[in-house]
Write a protein that holds these residues in place. Structure first.
Motif, PDB file in Angstrom:
ATOM      1  N   LEU A  95     -74.233 -36.405 -58.840  1.00  0.00           N
ATOM      2  CA  LEU A  95     -74.248 -35.629 -57.604  1.00  0.00           C
ATOM      3  C   LEU A  95     -74.319 -36.531 -56.378  1.00  0.00           C
ATOM      4  CD1 LEU A  95     -76.821 -32.859 -58.631  1.00  0.00           C
ATOM      5  CD2 LEU A  95     -74.323 -32.793 -58.781  1.00  0.00           C
ATOM      6  N   ASP A  96     -73.610 -36.115 -55.339  1.00  0.00           N
ATOM      7  CA  ASP A  96     -73.758 -36.744 -54.028  1.00  0.00           C
ATOM      8  C   ASP A  96     -74.679 -35.814 -53.232  1.00  0.00           C
ATOM      9  OD1 ASP A  96     -73.563 -37.848 -51.559  1.00  0.00           O
ATOM     10  OD2 ASP A  96     -71.389 -37.613 -51.348  1.00  0.00           O
ATOM     11  N   VAL A  97     -75.906 -36.278 -52.992  1.00  0.00           N
ATOM     12  CA  VAL A  97     -76.908 -35.437 -52.326  1.00  0.00           C
ATOM     13  C   VAL A  97     -77.581 -36.226 -51.203  1.00  0.00           C
ATOM     14  CG1 VAL A  97     -77.489 -33.899 -54.257  1.00  0.00           C
ATOM     15  CG2 VAL A  97     -78.560 -36.138 -54.116  1.00  0.00           C
ATOM     16  N   PRO A  98     -78.105 -35.527 -50.182  1.00  0.00           N
ATOM     17  CA  PRO A  98     -78.857 -36.257 -49.158  1.00  0.00           C
ATOM     18  C   PRO A  98     -80.149 -36.796 -49.762  1.00  0.00           C
ATOM     19  CG  PRO A  98     -78.949 -33.882 -48.786  1.00  0.00           C
ATOM     20  CD  PRO A  98     -78.025 -34.094 -49.940  1.00  0.00           C
ATOM     21  N   PRO A  99     -80.665 -37.926 -49.250  1.00  0.00           N
ATOM     22  CA  PRO A  99     -81.901 -38.460 -49.809  1.00  0.00           C
ATOM     23  C   PRO A  99     -83.031 -37.460 -49.581  1.00  0.00           C
ATOM     24  CG  PRO A  99     -81.198 -39.726 -47.873  1.00  0.00           C
ATOM     25  CD  PRO A  99     -80.145 -38.704 -48.127  1.00  0.00           C
ATOM     26  N   SER A 100     -83.693 -37.074 -50.638  1.00  0.00           N
ATOM     27  CA  SER A 100     -84.746 -36.058 -50.529  1.00  0.00           C
ATOM     28  C   SER A 100     -85.525 -36.021 -51.826  1.00  0.00           C
ATOM     29  CB  SER A 100     -84.102 -34.691 -50.277  1.00  0.00           C
ATOM     30  OG  SER A 100     -84.991 -33.666 -50.595  1.00  0.00           O
ATOM     31  N   VAL A 101     -86.775 -35.615 -51.717  1.00  0.00           N
ATOM     32  CA  VAL A 101     -87.566 -35.515 -52.938  1.00  0.00           C
ATOM     33  C   VAL A 101     -87.698 -34.056 -53.369  1.00  0.00           C
ATOM     34  CG1 VAL A 101     -88.909 -37.625 -52.669  1.00  0.00           C
ATOM     35  CG2 VAL A 101     -89.695 -35.520 -51.554  1.00  0.00           C
ATOM     36  N   PRO A 142     -79.051 -29.523 -51.653  1.00  0.00           N
ATOM     37  CA  PRO A 142     -77.663 -29.141 -51.404  1.00  0.00           C
ATOM     38  C   PRO A 142     -76.737 -30.278 -51.847  1.00  0.00           C
ATOM     39  CG  PRO A 142     -78.757 -29.780 -49.356  1.00  0.00           C
ATOM     40  CD  PRO A 142     -79.811 -29.805 -50.415  1.00  0.00           C
ATOM     41  N   VAL A 143     -75.682 -29.922 -52.559  1.00  0.00           N
ATOM     42  CA  VAL A 143     -74.779 -30.948 -53.103  1.00  0.00           C
ATOM     43  C   VAL A 143     -73.586 -31.128 -52.167  1.00  0.00           C
ATOM     44  CG1 VAL A 143     -73.309 -31.564 -55.066  1.00  0.00           C
ATOM     45  CG2 VAL A 143     -75.483 -30.420 -55.478  1.00  0.00           C
ATOM     46  N   ARG A 144     -73.302 -32.387 -51.784  1.00  0.00           N
ATOM     47  CA  ARG A 144     -72.170 -32.668 -50.893  1.00  0.00           C
ATOM     48  C   ARG A 144     -70.913 -33.026 -51.666  1.00  0.00           C
ATOM     49  NH1 ARG A 144     -75.713 -36.659 -47.083  1.00  0.00           N
ATOM     50  NH2 ARG A 144     -75.539 -37.942 -48.952  1.00  0.00           N
ATOM     51  N   GLY A 145     -71.111 -33.431 -52.909  1.00  0.00           N
ATOM     52  CA  GLY A 145     -69.965 -33.809 -53.734  1.00  0.00           C
ATOM     53  C   GLY A 145     -70.457 -34.056 -55.145  1.00  0.00           C
ATOM     54  N   MET A 146     -69.557 -34.059 -56.120  1.00  0.00           N
ATOM     55  CA  MET A 146     -69.963 -34.434 -57.471  1.00  0.00           C
ATOM     56  C   MET A 146     -68.789 -35.074 -58.173  1.00  0.00           C
ATOM     57  SD  MET A 146     -70.430 -30.764 -59.418  1.00  0.00           S
ATOM     58  CE  MET A 146     -71.707 -30.080 -58.412  1.00  0.00           C
ATOM     59  N   VAL A 147     -69.083 -36.071 -58.995  1.00  0.00           N
ATOM     60  CA  VAL A 147     -68.005 -36.794 -59.650  1.00  0.00           C
ATOM     61  C   VAL A 147     -68.336 -36.969 -61.131  1.00  0.00           C
ATOM     62  CG1 VAL A 147     -68.969 -38.877 -58.584  1.00  0.00           C
ATOM     63  CG2 VAL A 147     -66.773 -39.032 -59.722  1.00  0.00           C
ATOM     64  N   GLY A 149     -70.664 -48.776 -60.863  1.00  0.00           N
ATOM     65  CA  GLY A 149     -70.809 -49.270 -59.496  1.00  0.00           C
ATOM     66  C   GLY A 149     -70.287 -48.328 -58.421  1.00  0.00           C
ATOM     67  N   THR A 150     -69.727 -47.178 -58.806  1.00  0.00           N
ATOM     68  CA  THR A 150     -69.168 -46.276 -57.780  1.00  0.00           C
ATOM     69  C   THR A 150     -69.936 -44.956 -57.660  1.00  0.00           C
ATOM     70  OG1 THR A 150     -67.655 -45.132 -59.271  1.00  0.00           O
ATOM     71  CG2 THR A 150     -66.833 -47.171 -58.269  1.00  0.00           C
ATOM     72  N   ALA A 151     -71.000 -44.782 -58.451  1.00  0.00           N
ATOM     73  CA  ALA A 151     -71.719 -43.492 -58.442  1.00  0.00           C
ATOM     74  C   ALA A 151     -72.359 -43.244 -57.072  1.00  0.00           C
ATOM     75  CB  ALA A 151     -72.792 -43.495 -59.525  1.00  0.00           C
ATOM     76  N   PRO A 152     -72.230 -42.028 -56.536  1.00  0.00           N
ATOM     77  CA  PRO A 152     -72.805 -41.729 -55.222  1.00  0.00           C
ATOM     78  C   PRO A 152     -74.339 -41.672 -55.218  1.00  0.00           C
ATOM     79  CG  PRO A 152     -71.761 -39.768 -56.160  1.00  0.00           C
ATOM     80  CD  PRO A 152     -71.447 -40.901 -57.085  1.00  0.00           C
ATOM     81  N   SER A 153     -74.958 -41.563 -56.379  1.00  0.00           N
ATOM     82  CA  SER A 153     -76.425 -41.560 -56.486  1.00  0.00           C
ATOM     83  C   SER A 153     -76.758 -41.800 -57.956  1.00  0.00           C
ATOM     84  CB  SER A 153     -76.996 -40.191 -56.064  1.00  0.00           C
ATOM     85  OG  SER A 153     -76.790 -39.230 -57.085  1.00  0.00           O
ATOM     86  N   ASN A 154     -78.022 -41.701 -58.316  1.00  0.00           N
ATOM     87  CA  ASN A 154     -78.297 -41.716 -59.757  1.00  0.00           C
ATOM     88  C   ASN A 154     -78.874 -40.377 -60.227  1.00  0.00           C
ATOM     89  OD1 ASN A 154     -80.750 -42.107 -58.614  1.00  0.00           O
ATOM     90  ND2 ASN A 154     -81.399 -43.765 -59.963  1.00  0.00           N
ATOM     91  N   LEU A 155     -78.497 -39.316 -59.492  1.00  0.00           N
ATOM     92  CA  LEU A 155     -78.904 -37.967 -59.887  1.00  0.00           C
ATOM     93  C   LEU A 155     -77.784 -37.352 -60.740  1.00  0.00           C
ATOM     94  CD1 LEU A 155     -81.377 -36.182 -59.376  1.00  0.00           C
ATOM     95  CD2 LEU A 155     -80.086 -35.048 -57.562  1.00  0.00           C
TER      96      LEU A 155
END
Ligand code: G1P
Length: 297
Positions: A175-181, A186-191, A197-203
């Motif tokens: 998931l591409d998400v804003p930094p938050s705990v 809210p999801v901005r993108g998902m791949v 090395g290209t993952a938008p986060s580690n969620l």
């Protein structure tokens, strides 16, 4: 008004190649954690979340799954004759009401998105859940129940999410998400399965979803994505652009990846250690085994 989620899809058509040769004749979902098949955990979680209609997307060689949820009259009468009432109660919990489970076939292994799409006529125009039985999740409150409660407030689409190690991100939908705990993001993108090395986060997305019927319509024309397969992640990502109402839900609980041998073995040990009838003997054995191994090193 928001719909109640009463239908769930269980994609169980996979070949289970990671568990060959066992899965040559047994569906992977029948493999047991101690004495209950993986699929039973998924069904119990769905029931606890209020699901009453269960749609299995199956394939050739999965008839043992259909039999598992049917009555077993010979077995029941043999147990009755022997007054094995505890075992009878255990069996009863596996019987499903007639008509509660529907089976559809996926006759080509084209990916998770395609498997979910195969159930479209049984879902109709309602929100629905998807449960991947490989992902076994334990915790005080069942994962899908937590999500159904959050969904009642938010609607839209929701995927279960969990932090994974950065070097494991390419095995998941990320998931591409804003930094938050916060629990719900809210999801901005998902791949799906990003290159190293290209993952938008580690969620990572974990196998529990609540989706709108629009996702099924998106799958109508879905092109092949990662791994050459029709990906559910891509059809959900389309909804970020369409409706902007896609959430990641950080569930509380522990997830075991029973699609891998290591995860399956970890779950087996954890489940056995949580059973009062097995715990002491197994714990003593594990301690002895580890001590012997350490002494030998
Ligand atoms: C599927 C999904 C992926 C998700 C994963 C969770 O992948 O496509 O987005 O992260 O389940 O277990 P699979 O494990 O089937 O390759």
């Amino acid at each position: 008004m928001r719909y109640k989620v009463t239908k769930a899809i269980f994609p169980v058509a996979g070949l289970g190649t990671r568990f060959l040769p066992a899965t040559k004749s047994i569906p992977k979902e029948i493999l047991t954690l101690v004495d209950r098949p993986l699929i039973q955990y998924a069904i119990d979680e769905a029931r606890a979340a209020g699901i009453t209609e269960f749609v299995f997307v199956t394939s050739r060689g999965k008839s043992a799954l259909e039999d598992y949820f049917d009555r077993a009259p010979e077995l029941e009468s043999a147990l009755k004759e022997k007054n094995k009432s505890e075992l009878l109660t255990l069996l009863e919990a596996t019987n499903m009401e007639s008509g509660a489970i529907a089976y559809v076939r996926q006759n080509q292994a084209l990916g998770l998105g395609h498997a979910v799409w195969c159930a479209r006529h049984l879902i109709g125009d309602e929100p629905f859940a998807v449960i991947l039985p490989d992902d076994v999740i334990t915790g005080e409150e069942p994962c899908l129940k937590q999500m159904v409660e959050a969904y009642a407030e938010l609607g839209g689409n929701m995927v279960a999410a969990m932090e994974v190690a950065t070097d494991k991100a390419s095995a998941y939908g990320i998931l591409d998400v804003p930094p938050s705990v916060s629990r719900c993001l809210p999801v901005r993108g998902m791949v799906e399965k990003p290159a190293a090395g290209t993952a938008p986060s580690n969620l990572a997305i974990i196998g529990r979803y609540i989706l709108t019927p629009q996702v099924l319509r998106n799958l109508d024309g879905q092109q092949r994505g990662a791994g050459g397969e029709i990906q559910l992640t891509d059809a959900i990502a389309q909804e970020i652009r369409n409706s902007d109402n896609v959430h990641g839900y950080r569930f509380s609980g522990q997830r075991f990846d029973c699609g891998s041998k290591a995860g399956y073995l970890q779950a087996t040990v954890a489940f056995a250690l949580s059973r009062p009838d097995l715990r002491d003997e197994l714990e003593a054995y594990l301690q002895e085994l580890l001590a012997t191994r350490q002494a030998a090193q």
